[in-house]
Design a protein around this motif. Structure first.
Motif, PDB file in Angstrom:
ATOM      1  N   ASP A  89       0.839  -1.199   0.000  1.00 55.98           N
ATOM      2  CA  ASP A  89       0.000   0.000   0.000  1.00 55.98           C
ATOM      3  C   ASP A  89       0.873   1.248   0.000  1.00 55.98           C
ATOM      4  O   ASP A  89       1.088   1.881   1.044  1.00 55.98           O
ATOM      5  CB  ASP A  89      -0.919  -0.015   1.224  1.00 55.98           C
ATOM      6  N   ALA A  91       0.405   4.253  -0.770  1.00 60.66           N
ATOM      7  CA  ALA A  91      -0.202   5.484  -0.263  1.00 60.66           C
ATOM      8  C   ALA A  91      -0.041   5.608   1.247  1.00 60.66           C
ATOM      9  O   ALA A  91      -0.112   6.716   1.793  1.00 60.66           O
ATOM     10  CB  ALA A  91      -1.689   5.528  -0.630  1.00 60.66           C
ATOM     11  N   THR A 160      -1.946  -1.823  -3.817  1.00 65.53           N
ATOM     12  CA  THR A 160      -3.186  -1.063  -3.706  1.00 65.53           C
ATOM     13  C   THR A 160      -3.084   0.215  -4.541  1.00 65.53           C
ATOM     14  O   THR A 160      -2.077   0.921  -4.500  1.00 65.53           O
ATOM     15  CB  THR A 160      -3.458  -0.695  -2.238  1.00 65.53           C
ATOM     16  N   ARG A 162      -5.410   3.750  -5.665  1.00 61.96           N
ATOM     17  CA  ARG A 162      -6.565   4.572  -5.312  1.00 61.96           C
ATOM     18  C   ARG A 162      -6.873   5.564  -6.432  1.00 61.96           C
ATOM     19  O   ARG A 162      -5.962   6.160  -7.009  1.00 61.96           O
ATOM     20  CB  ARG A 162      -6.291   5.339  -4.012  1.00 61.96           C
ATOM     21  N   ARG A 172     -13.595   7.729  -3.052  1.00 59.89           N
ATOM     22  CA  ARG A 172     -12.447   7.000  -3.573  1.00 59.89           C
ATOM     23  C   ARG A 172     -12.876   5.619  -4.043  1.00 59.89           C
ATOM     24  O   ARG A 172     -13.775   4.999  -3.470  1.00 59.89           O
ATOM     25  CB  ARG A 172     -11.369   6.821  -2.494  1.00 59.89           C
ATOM     26  N   VAL A 174     -10.861   2.085  -4.403  1.00 58.54           N
ATOM     27  CA  VAL A 174      -9.605   1.500  -3.942  1.00 58.54           C
ATOM     28  C   VAL A 174      -9.514   0.081  -4.484  1.00 58.54           C
ATOM     29  O   VAL A 174     -10.320  -0.788  -4.131  1.00 58.54           O
ATOM     30  CB  VAL A 174      -9.519   1.480  -2.403  1.00 58.54           C
ATOM     31  N   GLY A 176      -7.753  -3.170  -4.304  1.00 59.61           N
ATOM     32  CA  GLY A 176      -6.888  -3.909  -3.404  1.00 59.61           C
ATOM     33  C   GLY A 176      -6.429  -5.222  -3.991  1.00 59.61           C
ATOM     34  O   GLY A 176      -6.569  -5.475  -5.190  1.00 59.61           O
ATOM     35  N   THR A 181     -12.987  -1.674  -3.703  1.00 61.77           N
ATOM     36  CA  THR A 181     -13.812  -1.018  -2.688  1.00 61.77           C
ATOM     37  C   THR A 181     -14.014   0.441  -3.073  1.00 61.77           C
ATOM     38  O   THR A 181     -13.082   1.106  -3.518  1.00 61.77           O
ATOM     39  CB  THR A 181     -13.129  -1.088  -1.311  1.00 61.77           C
ATOM     40  N   TRP A 182     -15.237   0.907  -2.925  1.00 59.65           N
ATOM     41  CA  TRP A 182     -15.480   2.340  -3.129  1.00 59.65           C
ATOM     42  C   TRP A 182     -16.208   2.898  -1.916  1.00 59.65           C
ATOM     43  O   TRP A 182     -16.912   2.182  -1.204  1.00 59.65           O
ATOM     44  CB  TRP A 182     -16.266   2.607  -4.410  1.00 59.65           C
ATOM     45  N   SER A 194     -20.714   2.960   0.890  1.00 63.01           N
ATOM     46  CA  SER A 194     -19.512   2.196   0.574  1.00 63.01           C
ATOM     47  C   SER A 194     -19.914   0.797   0.130  1.00 63.01           C
ATOM     48  O   SER A 194     -21.035   0.350   0.402  1.00 63.01           O
ATOM     49  CB  SER A 194     -18.565   2.113   1.782  1.00 63.01           C
ATOM     50  N   THR A 250     -15.630   8.259 -12.418  1.00 65.71           N
ATOM     51  CA  THR A 250     -14.258   8.673 -12.119  1.00 65.71           C
ATOM     52  C   THR A 250     -13.615   9.216 -13.386  1.00 65.71           C
ATOM     53  O   THR A 250     -13.877   8.718 -14.488  1.00 65.71           O
ATOM     54  CB  THR A 250     -13.423   7.508 -11.569  1.00 65.71           C
TER      55      THR A 250
END
Length: 278
Positions: A89, A91, A160, A162, A172, A174, A176, A181-182, A194, A250
């Protein structure tokens, strides 16, 4: 054994490994410097300041107390650097450098400098501020060396990634290791909506554009039952086995769609690979 593994962390498709390995070898010395070298220097500086005061007053053993938080920061970073979760990850690298650098500066260097000098001079303040700032800068550069410009091969890995969502609130997407995942937030603590999408459930994914001549389209519902709207512009359309069709607005639709499909292929390959003999 090195503090930061030399080998590429996590799973990777054979076709993606050469590109990502070269990037990882460029990034890992900077990552090791940000999360080990700089905190170690902060620990040494704290120890020297505490030792200076103890030298003049050997009976005041409590003056060694600031060394403890500086040592704990180094130890926690070493443990984290040996685990895939942090390594995968990027970030999180600047975030961790900032948080743990502040802990070391405020609870280690600051009291040690004050006890040693009797006042917080310019030199002490420079060191206190320099530890977290330098750590964040080096960690940011490590992340950049690995992820910028974003290579398509990262989709065939466990790193990961983003992407900001095109919403009126902070959101966001994401990607993974095994799921997309949002989330959309009203504030840093309050998630309006989410969802976790297992990549093995994804049947198809493509980038699309919501046309200008159509009204905003509802793409999700908040936990309070309020619709979330997406205006004209790029978006990602996913078809899943359990959740049906999903839309994620996005500005990075092409990259997100490509990386999601590559990551989905990697997850499928790993799920169908024969188990290693025990």
């Amino acid at each position: 054994m090195p503090i930061v593994p030399v080998s590429l962390p996590g799973p990777a498709d054979p076709g993606a490994e050469p590109v990502l390995e070269r990037r990882w070898l460029r990034a890992r010395p900077w990552l090791a410097t940000a999360l080990f070298g700089i905190p170690l220097a902060g620990l040494v500086a704290t120890t020297l300041l505490a030792g200076l005061e103890w030298w003049f007053d050997p009976g005041a053993g409590w003056r060694w107390l600031p060394v403890a938080p500086a040592l704990v920061v180094v130890w926690l970073n070493v443990l984290a650097l040996r685990r895939e979760r942090l390594l995968l990850d990027p970030a999180e690298w600047p975030v961790r450098a900032s948080l743990y650098g502040l802990v070391q500066a405020v609870f280690g260097l600051l009291p040690a400098g004050w006890l040693a000098t009797g006042r917080l001079g310019a030199g002490v303040w420079a060191v206190v501020a320099g530890v977290p700032v330098l750590g964040v800068a080096v960690a940011w550069w490590a992340r950049r060396r690995l992820m910028s410009p974003l290579p398509p091969e990262v989709g065939g890995s466990g790193f990961t990634v983003r992407f900001p969502l095109r919403t009126q609130r902070m959101g966001r997407a994401v990607l993974g290791r095994d799921r997309l995942t949002w989330w959309v937030r009203e504030s840093s603590e309050d998630r309006l909506a989410s969802e976790d999408i297992p990549l093995l459930d994804v049947q198809a994914v493509r980038a699309t554009v919501l046309p200008d001549d159509q009204p905003p389209r509802q793409w999700a519902t908040s936990r309070a039952g309020e619709p979330l709207w997406a205006g004209p512009g790029p978006a990602v359309l996913l078809r899943t086995t359990t959740l049906g069709e999903l839309l994620l607005p996005t500005d990075h639709a092409l990259a997100l769609a490509d990386l999601t499909w590559r990551r989905r292929q990697l997850c499928r390959r790993l799920a169908t690979a024969p188990a290693a003999p025990s």
